[in-house]
Structure formats: structure tokens, C-alpha cells
Design a protein around this motif. Structure first.
Motif, mmCIF file in Angstrom:
data_model
loop_
_atom_site.group_PDB
_atom_site.id
_atom_site.type_symbol
_atom_site.label_atom_id
_atom_site.label_comp_id
_atom_site.label_asym_id
_atom_site.label_seq_id
_atom_site.Cartn_x
_atom_site.Cartn_y
_atom_site.Cartn_z
ATOM 1 N N ARG A 94 -3.391 0.411 -4.962
ATOM 2 C CA ARG A 94 -4.521 0.891 -2.861
ATOM 3 C C ARG A 94 -4.030 2.021 -2.186
ATOM 4 O O ARG A 94 -4.624 2.633 -1.669
ATOM 5 C CB ARG A 94 -2.591 -0.561 -2.054
ATOM 6 C CG ARG A 94 -3.889 -1.539 -2.090
ATOM 7 C CD ARG A 94 -3.289 -2.780 -2.102
ATOM 8 N NE ARG A 94 -3.211 -2.415 -0.486
ATOM 9 C CZ ARG A 94 -2.215 -3.751 0.116
ATOM 10 N NH1 ARG A 94 -1.475 -4.019 -0.274
ATOM 11 N NH2 ARG A 94 -2.509 -3.286 1.570
ATOM 12 N N SER A 139 1.063 -0.885 -0.146
ATOM 13 C CA SER A 139 0.555 -0.116 -0.175
ATOM 14 C C SER A 139 1.052 1.514 -0.056
ATOM 15 O O SER A 139 0.236 2.573 -0.115
ATOM 16 C CB SER A 139 -0.540 -0.332 1.298
ATOM 17 O OG SER A 139 -0.172 -0.195 2.008
ATOM 18 N N GLU A 161 -8.786 9.280 2.233
ATOM 19 C CA GLU A 161 -8.563 10.341 3.852
ATOM 20 C C GLU A 161 -8.536 11.534 2.273
ATOM 21 O O GLU A 161 -9.270 12.625 4.348
ATOM 22 C CB GLU A 161 -6.849 10.111 3.680
ATOM 23 C CG GLU A 161 -6.568 9.186 4.239
ATOM 24 C CD GLU A 161 -5.103 8.686 4.197
ATOM 25 O OE1 GLU A 161 -4.235 9.788 3.670
ATOM 26 O OE2 GLU A 161 -4.262 7.650 5.076
ATOM 27 N N ASP A 187 -14.553 5.186 6.448
ATOM 28 C CA ASP A 187 -13.157 5.592 6.284
ATOM 29 C C ASP A 187 -12.517 4.718 6.922
ATOM 30 O O ASP A 187 -11.137 4.056 6.471
ATOM 31 C CB ASP A 187 -12.771 6.900 6.805
ATOM 32 C CG ASP A 187 -13.495 8.109 6.120
ATOM 33 O OD1 ASP A 187 -14.423 7.392 4.558
ATOM 34 O OD2 ASP A 187 -14.022 9.085 6.225
ATOM 35 N N LYS A 234 -6.425 4.858 -0.979
ATOM 36 C CA LYS A 234 -5.716 4.951 0.822
ATOM 37 C C LYS A 234 -6.698 6.643 0.252
ATOM 38 O O LYS A 234 -7.061 7.194 1.513
ATOM 39 C CB LYS A 234 -5.232 4.372 1.098
ATOM 40 C CG LYS A 234 -4.670 4.875 2.452
ATOM 41 C CD LYS A 234 -3.764 4.213 2.852
ATOM 42 C CE LYS A 234 -2.887 5.051 3.935
ATOM 43 N NZ LYS A 234 -1.457 4.456 5.297
ATOM 44 N N ASN A 235 -4.896 7.450 -0.489
ATOM 45 C CA ASN A 235 -5.187 9.244 -0.111
ATOM 46 C C ASN A 235 -6.642 9.045 -0.532
ATOM 47 O O ASN A 235 -7.199 9.905 -0.550
ATOM 48 C CB ASN A 235 -4.455 9.345 -1.306
ATOM 49 C CG ASN A 235 -3.081 9.087 -0.958
ATOM 50 O OD1 ASN A 235 -2.732 8.929 -0.072
ATOM 51 N ND2 ASN A 235 -2.046 9.082 -1.356
ATOM 52 N N LEU A 278 -9.458 1.419 5.161
ATOM 53 C CA LEU A 278 -8.243 2.059 5.181
ATOM 54 C C LEU A 278 -7.910 0.342 6.318
ATOM 55 O O LEU A 278 -6.200 0.224 6.077
ATOM 56 C CB LEU A 278 -7.816 3.076 6.267
ATOM 57 C CG LEU A 278 -8.595 3.946 5.705
ATOM 58 C CD1 LEU A 278 -7.880 5.248 7.277
ATOM 59 C CD2 LEU A 278 -8.134 4.463 3.819
#
Length: 577
Positions: A442, A435, A450, A469, A446-447, A473
Motif C-alpha cells: 500500500r 499504509s 504521488e 490520484d 501510494k508513493n 489515495l
């Protein structure tokens, strides 16, 4: 991309560049003169005519950072303040991480090119302007290797700055010493085959002229090719070895000759980057033998096929960019130690990585004229090529570190193993990106989550909450085939693009937020919020988990099983797109 300005120029940060094809308005200003050079024109430049005005009516999207005012105390690289302050919030350090890694990276300076060759980069006469305008074409004429991938030229339209875009897999390929019967010589073969007509052969191999049509700049083209040929013959060690192979074929055309490009160097890469003739290559007559290293490149006499060149070979860059490295300088090597590292040094990472190498090489330094930075369009190609090399090295590292990354702990593999599948070597992907891999799916996901989570606290219209969220994650993404194999009640969040919505097919259900059991829509009720409006839906859940508690409900998507997947596909085909 960075571009440096003249040291005597002071520019206001409010000055911007315009978009499109607009009329330029000029006004007087008390600043130094800025010469604007048109490299696309063949007309002579009047050195006495200098623009003294500043373009006005410019876009607010352009930000001028001024000149490079900071200099690294270790490697003497010139940096802008915004670059130097990364990791140096106090601003007290006089050495920086972007250029030399705060002194960790130490590389020798590139030898200054011959003066006559430097004049093509510095002067403004017609020959120099023509050379800079066609520098990518001239580099391809004298390149030993061909560049893979597909160059997209459709983006360069209008008056916008030139952009080099490359799609597909990038690689460098090299052919045999002489072409196959009936084929024309290309790239490195032009150094050996039919050298009596070498200038015309190089021009015809990369000419845009139609048959029978001679361009007004034809004589200038011939003159430039002849000059580059003589210059490389006298300076480049790789060219000298190919000329030696040409002489061998002249004496015996049927000789079984092979050229070995040596992949290892014995000298310290922190000090030496100009290998001697014996360190660069060797000619082999007959069988190769057992003295070949796995990093060496063997160029046969007439194979009829191409071989890919490894990015870790020291001559990888010199073979592709002879005009940027006229002496055949070594490029990246895996055995270049960091500054101060000795065989007895106890450190986790001893050698320079490829990213550090290129970060050091592309810096503008005090009192040093860099061919790479001043090669304009060829510099753009070099940067794209360098980026793909860095990505290839990172992917190679991930491929060889699969055991360290503990990929065997993935839930799918463990569940298959627990169900009696002893052979799971062919399950899933062979290489799993962590990640933390920049550019991987991935990390991108993830970003994105966020950012959505951060915006959700400010924008009530955001559909993702902190609980969602956190769930995303903590869990790995799975393909739809793995979701269909789940045998127990699980919470699944599906990400995708909605192309069709089926209104007469039950594609979702209302489920309890706590136990995820399906609830009866007839007994659902609306919860009244503090402001009097109707908010979330709720239900009295009678499951053993909830025990008749009032819980909120959420719409849950139905994942079709293997038995119901085919009827669903047939139903969706009938819907309009």
C-alpha cells in the motif's frame, strides 16, 4: 553502507571509481598516501611500498563525501555532514538523531577484544589477511546457530565489490546438545561432541577442499581455528556453559541433560551488557519444572530437530556471531529504557526499539575500534541479518495491534456483515498491514501514484490526473474476487500488467464520466479544443443523473462476473502469448 577513510586524507569530490575491468592510469597528486590492500592474495605485503598516485579516468556516478568531520556531543559517533543535517537544517545542533536519537538511546560500550585477536583485524601479515578473507567461514565454524534463508552467491561475479544477498525467510535455528545417531556434529554440537578432534571436525564441516586434496593454506587454516578455539574458551560465557555440558556427558554419557539459555536480565540494559555466568544459562538434569520463562531457550540432549530462536532473546546475536561478540555480549533486549527514563516517568514510549539499537551499534566512534565495522564481509551479513530482525519486530507489532489499527472498518467486512454473515473471522487476511508500513504494497503504490501525479503536471503524456490520484489515495485496494461481488455501479481503477489484448472480444465500454452508464458509440462526438485540435470524446447523456447534459466519456474496463469468467478464460487460452 558507510566506509570511513584515514583522517589525514583529503579527497576531491570529483574523484570517481571506474566500472568494469579497465586499465588504471596514474598521475601525481599532492595528497596523503592511500594504501590499497589485496585481501585475496596470499603474498606478503611490502610495508614500504605505498601507492602515491590517484586513479584517473573514473566514473561520474561515484560521489566522495570526504571524511567524517562531525562528532555527536552525546554518544561521540562520527558522522558525515549529509547524515548530520537530517532533521537539523540549521546545522547548529551538536547532537544528532541518526546515531543516538538526540540522546534518547544509551547503551554500554562493548568490551575491547583480547589484543591478540584484535591483531587479526589490524595487522597485514599472512595470517591476518587469511583470517579476514575467510571471516564468514570462521564465524560459521564457531557459531551456535544456523542461519535460515538462501544465500545468493551468483551476484558476486567479476571485479565488483562483494555483495551479500539473502532471499527467503531469515531465521536462526539451534539443534540439540549432541547429534542424532549416525549424524555428524554441527554448529553448537561441535563444542560438546568429540572435542578431542574438534579442530579437524570444524574444518571438515566448513571446508571447500576436495577429498584427498590439501590446500597450500591448510596449515594456516588449522592454526587460525586453534587460536579462535582457545580464545573463545577463555572469554565467551556461552562457550563455557557448553564445555560444562561436555564435562557432564563425559562423566555420564546417558545423562538426561538440558541447557537453559535464560531470556531475562535483572540489570539495567543501559549500563550492563556483559551478563555473569549465572545470568546466561543453567544446566538442568531431569525434568524442567515450572521455573521456565516463556523467553528461555531449552536445548535438549538429543531431539533430532531444530528450534527457531526468537529475535528478542538477549543472546540472539552472540549465538550467531561469536567472532563479533567474543565475550557473549547481550544484544537487543525489549526492556532497555531510554536515557533518563525511570519507573515514575510518564512517557508514551519508554524503551529502546530494535531500529534504535542497531542504529547506535553500527556507528563509528572516536577512539573505539569496532569489530563489527571492521569485519568486512561478515559486517555485510550482520547488516542484512539486522534488517530482517527489524522487519520481524515491526510485523510482530502490527500483528498485535490489529484492534488499534481499526481493521474492522474495512468496507468488505462491513458489507458482508450487513448481508447477514455473522461469522466473518475467516474472511480476508488475518493480518492487515497499515499504509504507513515501510515496504508494504500500500505504501509502495501510494508513493508511486504521488510521483506520477507530480510528474503529470510537467509531462502532458502522463495518463494519471489529479482526480484519479485523489481517488486512489482515498480508497483501499481490493482483489478481483471482491470486485466481482459488487452489486451497485462503482468506479473501479484496475492496476495490472497487460499480457494479452483481445481484439475480437468486448473487454471495455464507453461510459459517462458523471454517472458511469454505458453510452452508445454511434452518438458520441469529439470536442474541439482551443487550439483547433480534436480532444476528448463527449455525448449527450440521457440518464436521470445527467439529464441530457453534454458530458465527456471515458473507456471503462469490463470486469467479468462469475458467470462470464469461464468463457473468457477459454477464449484467452486460444490467443498467442
Amino acid at each position: 553502507m558507510r566506509s570511513s577513510t584515514s583522517s589525514g586524507i583529503t579527497r576531491d569530490s570529483s574523484i570517481n571509481l571506474s566500472f568494469g575491468n579497465q586499465t588504471l592510469k596514474r598521475k601525481n597528486a599532492n595528497i596523503s598516501a592511500i594504501p590499497f590492500l589485496d585481501l585475496t592474495s596470499d603474498e606478503d605485503l611490502n610495508d614500504h611500498h605505498i601507492l602515491k598516485d590517484v586513479i584517473s579516468g573514473l566514473s561520474k556516478d561515484y560521489l566522495d563525501h570526504g571524511d567524517e568531520t562531525l562528532v555527536c556531543a552525546i554518544c561521540h559517533a562520527k558522522l558525515w555532514k549529509d547524515e548530520a543535517h537530517r532533521g537539523n537544517k540549521s546545522g547548529k545542533n551538536t547532537y544528532f538523531s541518526m546515531c543516538c536519537g538526540k540522546g534518547k538511546v544509551e547503551l554500554p560500550e562493548l568490551k575491547e577484544a583480547p589484543p591478540e585477536y584484535l591483531n587479526l583485524y589490524r595487522h597485514l601479515d599472512p595470517k591476518s589477511k587469511y583470517f579476514m578473507k575467510n571471516i564468514r567461514r570462521f564465524n560459521s565454524m564457531f557459531s551456535f546457530t544456523s542461519m535460515g534463508g538462501k544465500i545468493d552467491s551468483s551476484i558476486n561475479k567479476g571485479n565488483a565489490p562483494y555483495t551479500f544477498r539473502l532471499s527467503g525467510q531469515n531465521y536462526h535455528s539451534m539443534g540439540s546438545l549432541i547429534p542424532s545417531y549416525g549424524s555428524k556434529p554441527k554448529f553448537s554440537q561441535l563444542y560438546i561432541y568429540d572435542t578431542q578432534n574438534e579442530v579437524s571436525n570444524r574444518q571438515n564441516a566448513f571446508s571447500k577442499e576436495k577429498d584427498g586434496c590439501i590446500s597450500p593454506s591448510h596449515s594456516l587454516d588449522i592454526e587460525t581455528i586453534q587460536f579462535l578455539k582457545v580464545m573463545l574458551d577463555s572469554t565467551n560465557e556461552l562457550v563455557k556453559w557448553y564445555r560444562m555440558a561436555r564435562d557432564c556427558f563425559s562423566e555420564n554419557p546417558h545423562m538426561d541433560l538440558k541447557l537453559r539459555l535464560i531470556g531475562r536480565r535483572q540489570k539495567d540494559g543501559r549500563t550492563y551488557n556483559l551478563p555473569t555466568a549465572s545470568e546466561v544459562a543453567a544446566l538442568i538434569v531431569g525434568d524442567i519444572g515450572d521455573s521456565i520463562d516463556n523467553r528461555d531457550i531449552i536445548v535438549t540432549t538429543q531431539s533430532g530437530s531444530l528450534q527457531h530462536i526468537n529475535e528478542l532473546h538477549p543472546t540472539y546475536l552472540a549465538l550467531q556471531y561469536p567472532l563479533l561478540f567474543p565475550y557473549g555480549d547481550d544484544g537487543y533486549r525489549v526492556d532497555i529504557p531510554h536515557r533518563g527514563v525511570t519507573p515514575s516517568t510518564d512517557t508514551k514510549r519508554r524503551n529502546c526499539i530494535m531500529r534504535e539499537f542497531f542504529a547506535y551499534r553500527i556507528q563509528d566512534r572516536v577512539n573505539i575500534f569496532s569489530l563489527v565495522l571492521n569485519s568486512k564481509r561478515l559486517f555485510q551479513q550482520f547488516l542484512v541479518d539486522a534488517y530482517t530482525m527489524i522487519e520481524s519486530e515491526r510485523l510482530y507489532y502490527v500483528r498485535n495491534q490489529q484492534k488499534v489499527l481499526r481493521c474492522e472498518s474495512y468496507e468488505t467486512l462491513r458489507s458482508l456483515q450487513s448481508h447477514g454473515n455473522t461469522d466473518i473471522s475467516n474472511i480476508g487476511k488475518r493480518v492487515i498491514l497499515p499504509s504507513s508500513f515501510t515496504g508494504g504494497a500500500r505504501l509502495v503504490s501510494k508513493n508511486a501514484f504521488e510521483n506520477l501525479s507530480a510528474n503529470g503536471s510537467k509531462d502532458s503524456s502522463c495518463m494519471l490526473y489529479s482526480e484519479t490520484d485523489e481517488f486512489l489515495l482515498k480508497h483501499d485496494f481490493k482483489p478481483i474476487t471482491e470486485i466481482q461481488e459488487i452489486t451497485k455501479v462503482s468506479r473501479v481503477i484496475v492496476l495490472g500488467t497487460v499480457k494479452r489484448v483481445c481484439t475480437d472480444f468486448s473487454w471495455y465500454y464507453w461510459g459517462c464520466k458523471s454517472c458511469h452508464k454505458k453510452v452508445d458509440e454511434d452518438i458520441m462526438m469529439n470536442i474541439e479544443l482551443n487550439d483547433g485540435s480534436t480532444g476528448k470524446k463527449a455525448v449527450v447523456c440521457s440518464s436521470s443523473v445527467c439529464n441530457n447534459k453534454v458530458v465527456s466519456v471515458l473507456p471503462s474496463m469490463l470486469i467479468p462476473t462469475l458467470s462470464t469468467l469461464q468463457p473468457l478464460k477459454s477464449h484467452l487460452k486460444k490467443l498467442p502469448i
